[in-house]
Design a protein around this motif. Structure first.
Motif, short mmCIF file in Angstrom:
data_model
loop_
_atom_site.label_atom_id
_atom_site.label_comp_id
_atom_site.label_asym_id
_atom_site.label_seq_id
_atom_site.Cartn_x
_atom_site.Cartn_y
_atom_site.Cartn_z
N PRO A 165 0.80 -1.22 0.00
CA PRO A 165 0.00 0.00 0.00
C PRO A 165 0.84 1.28 0.00
O PRO A 165 0.47 2.26 -0.66
CB PRO A 165 -0.84 -0.13 1.28
CG PRO A 165 -0.93 -1.59 1.54
CD PRO A 165 0.40 -2.13 1.09
N ARG A 190 0.75 4.18 -2.85
CA ARG A 190 0.45 5.59 -2.56
C ARG A 190 1.50 6.52 -3.16
O ARG A 190 1.18 7.61 -3.65
CB ARG A 190 0.29 5.80 -1.06
CG ARG A 190 -0.98 5.18 -0.49
CD ARG A 190 -1.36 5.76 0.84
NE ARG A 190 -2.61 5.20 1.33
CZ ARG A 190 -3.82 5.59 0.97
NH1 ARG A 190 -3.94 6.58 0.09
NH2 ARG A 190 -4.91 5.03 1.46
N GLN A 208 -5.01 10.87 -3.19
CA GLN A 208 -4.83 9.67 -2.38
C GLN A 208 -6.14 8.95 -2.06
O GLN A 208 -6.17 7.74 -1.92
CB GLN A 208 -4.11 10.03 -1.08
CG GLN A 208 -2.67 10.48 -1.27
CD GLN A 208 -1.79 9.35 -1.77
OE1 GLN A 208 -1.82 8.25 -1.26
NE2 GLN A 208 -0.99 9.64 -2.79
N ASN A 242 -7.82 2.75 0.73
CA ASN A 242 -8.50 3.26 1.91
C ASN A 242 -8.96 2.11 2.82
O ASN A 242 -8.83 2.18 4.05
CB ASN A 242 -9.71 4.10 1.49
CG ASN A 242 -9.33 5.26 0.59
OD1 ASN A 242 -8.23 5.78 0.67
ND2 ASN A 242 -10.24 5.65 -0.29
N ALA A 265 -5.96 0.65 4.63
CA ALA A 265 -5.52 1.50 5.74
C ALA A 265 -6.37 1.28 6.97
O ALA A 265 -5.87 1.24 8.10
CB ALA A 265 -5.54 2.97 5.31
N ARG A 266 -7.68 1.12 6.79
CA ARG A 266 -8.57 0.88 7.93
C ARG A 266 -8.24 -0.42 8.64
O ARG A 266 -8.46 -0.55 9.84
CB ARG A 266 -10.02 0.85 7.46
CG ARG A 266 -10.53 2.18 6.94
CD ARG A 266 -11.93 2.05 6.40
NE ARG A 266 -12.30 3.15 5.54
CZ ARG A 266 -13.39 3.18 4.79
NH1 ARG A 266 -14.24 2.17 4.83
NH2 ARG A 266 -13.64 4.23 4.03
N GLY A 301 -1.48 -0.76 5.79
CA GLY A 301 -0.57 0.22 5.22
C GLY A 301 -1.00 1.62 5.58
O GLY A 301 -1.99 1.82 6.31
N PRO A 302 -0.29 2.64 5.08
CA PRO A 302 -0.57 4.02 5.46
C PRO A 302 -1.87 4.54 4.87
O PRO A 302 -2.31 4.09 3.80
CB PRO A 302 0.63 4.79 4.90
CG PRO A 302 1.06 3.96 3.73
CD PRO A 302 0.83 2.54 4.12
N ALA A 303 -2.46 5.52 5.57
CA ALA A 303 -3.69 6.14 5.09
C ALA A 303 -3.40 7.32 4.16
O ALA A 303 -4.29 7.77 3.44
CB ALA A 303 -4.53 6.61 6.27
N ASP A 304 -2.17 7.82 4.19
CA ASP A 304 -1.79 8.94 3.33
C ASP A 304 -0.27 8.93 3.21
O ASP A 304 0.39 7.96 3.56
CB ASP A 304 -2.30 10.27 3.89
CG ASP A 304 -1.91 10.49 5.35
OD1 ASP A 304 -0.77 10.13 5.72
OD2 ASP A 304 -2.74 11.01 6.12
#
Length: 452
Positions: free
Chosen positions: A288, A292, A302, A309, A312-313, A317-320
């Motif tokens: 992820p 991104r 993003q 998305n 990320a939840r 992996g990262p959300a941003d």
């Protein structure tokens, strides 16, 4: 001529550091000084906005040579597991959607894969399998320029693997979003496998972008999930393509991701867009995070790729970009022409999730439709945890024009004939959305409800 658009060096808000270029990348003094100068310029440009401790590192290699760019990107991220590959099987999954050269922007360059193969063999991998499960079988490898791998290693450690011809196993998906179980090739599931997703940097008319996570959609057998004779895995689209992508990445986690952006694709990807020269390879241990950074290179917001998305939840992996350190060569960003995609729909929120129609109970369906809105329908369907196809039994909402935002519906537990559906049993609540009747391409999402 290589088409190019407006480009900017991306560093703001994301930490960058110079790559440790491998010894096998041979550069003269002038090239070396240019690389160092570019790295220092990137550091100066970003100012003081550097995260205290980035959770993810993604490497960039910028060279027109795909082999050298891949080595630079992998070196830049510093996460290639040199000490962990001895005696193991390395499975590399390229993106070979159709028989086409890498310069088309459709398929992963074989030189990108060769760089990964060489690194794996240098670290003592017992075998390296280059695996793909496209509709044209083994011929796809030759059409995409991979034929030389058949005789690449004198010890026979490198092999092209047509996933259509290998045994499969039914694997449980704990708390799966789209599936309770998935059939996957046994060759990619073995405990000693180190799995590499070697995707392509390109747009996609369903998911906006096709990168490392989306690349796993080529693992399940087309003969099982390509319902109604399609050449795509239509069964997974019906269950929610973004949810299915997340399920696949949870069952077969990516250990390392490499994205070929030497020739990328914009417009109506993944096969009908326009090739774009980017001279870029992106690599890292978290798929992820790699995806991104690729979105940033493509000028894509993003939040537009929904499976990222969802990942990320779930903490995958990262959300941003704020938790990502970009390492190696400076990342160049340009605005890709995007395909026209259906509006995003959320997984329907169901309350209560267990109810009894026989006693007059009903359940509520709450969902979100993304901009710009469009036509929505809601169906209740029979679905086993692992079946490819859904069998509709009730239309709760026919195709209806809806604005972007949150919407509500109710199911009384009856089928289309007005009888209570049999219980106990689990049913799929399938939400479908499309822009309008002139653009009938659907985006689906499913949730599950139990009738007792």
């Amino acid at each position: 001529m290589r088409p190019r658009g407006p480009e900017t060096t991306f560093t703001a808000g994301v930490a960058c550091r110079p790559a440790l270029v491998p010894a096998m990348i041979r550069t003269n003094r002038r090239e070396f000084m240019q690389q160092v100068g570019a790295g220092l310029a990137a550091l100066a440009y970003r100012g003081r906005r550097e995260p205290a401790s980035p959770a993810y590192v993604v490497g960039i290699g910028r060279r027109p040579d795909p082999y050298l760019a891949t080595l630079a990107a992998i070196s830049g991220c510093g996460q290639w597991p040199s000490s962990a590959l001895s005696g193991r099987t390395v499975v590399i999954k390229p993106n070979l959607a159709i028989g086409s050269p890498a310069t088309s922007g459709i398929t992963t360059d074989p030189e990108v894969v060769r760089a990964v193969v060489d690194l794996a063999l240098a670290e003592g991998a017992a075998q390296v399998l280059i695996a793909e499960g496209g509709p044209w079988g083994a011929a796809l490898f030759a059409d995409c320029g991979y034929g030389f791998f058949d005789s690449y290693d004198a010890q026979g450690r490198v092999r092209l693997l047509d996933l259509n011809l290998v045994a499969e196993s039914l694997v449980p998906v704990p708390e799966g979003m789209a599936y309770g179980n998935l059939y996957l090739p046994e060759a990619v599931l073995a405990e000693d496998v180190f799995f590499v997703s070697a995707g392509k940097m390109k747009t996609h008319f369903h998911t906006v972008a096709s990168l490392a996570m989306k690349n796993l959609l080529g693992l399940p057998l087309l003969s099982r999930y390509g319902i109604r004779g399609s050449t795509v895995r239509a069964g997974m689209h019906e269950r929610g393509i973004h949810q299915a992508i997340v399920d696949l990445n949870r069952v077969r986690p990516v250990h390392f991701a490499v994205i070929d952006g030497i020739w990328a694709m914009e417009g109506k990807g993944p096969t009908q867009g326009t090739a774009v020269s980017m001279d870029t390879v992106v690599a890292g241990a978290n798929a992820p995070a790699v995806d991104r950074v690729c979105l940033q290179a493509m000028g894509i917001a993003q939040g537009m790729v929904h499976h990222l998305n969802l990942a990320a939840r779930l903490g995958m992996g990262p959300a941003d970009l704020s938790d990502i350190e970009v390492a190696g060569d400076p990342l160049i960003s340009r605005s890709f022409v995007l395909p026209e995609t259906p509006p995003i729909v959320s997984m329907p929120w169901i309350h209560p999730r267990v109810f009894s129609p026989e006693t007059g109970q009903s359940t509520n369906i709450l969902y979100w439709l993304g901009p710009p809105g469009g036509l929505c329908s809601i169906r209740i369907a029979l679905a086993s945890p692992d079946a490819a196809a859904l069998t509709p039994i009730r239309t709760v909402q026919a195709w209806t024009g809806m604005s972007s935002g949150v919407h509500f519906a109710r199911w009384d537990g009856l089928d289309d004939s007005g009888r209570p559906v049999p219980g106990p049993g689990t049913y799929a609540v399938q939400l479908r959305a499309m822009r309008d009747l002139a653009h009938r391409q659907e985006m689906d999402a499913v949730s599950w409800v139990t009738v007792r």
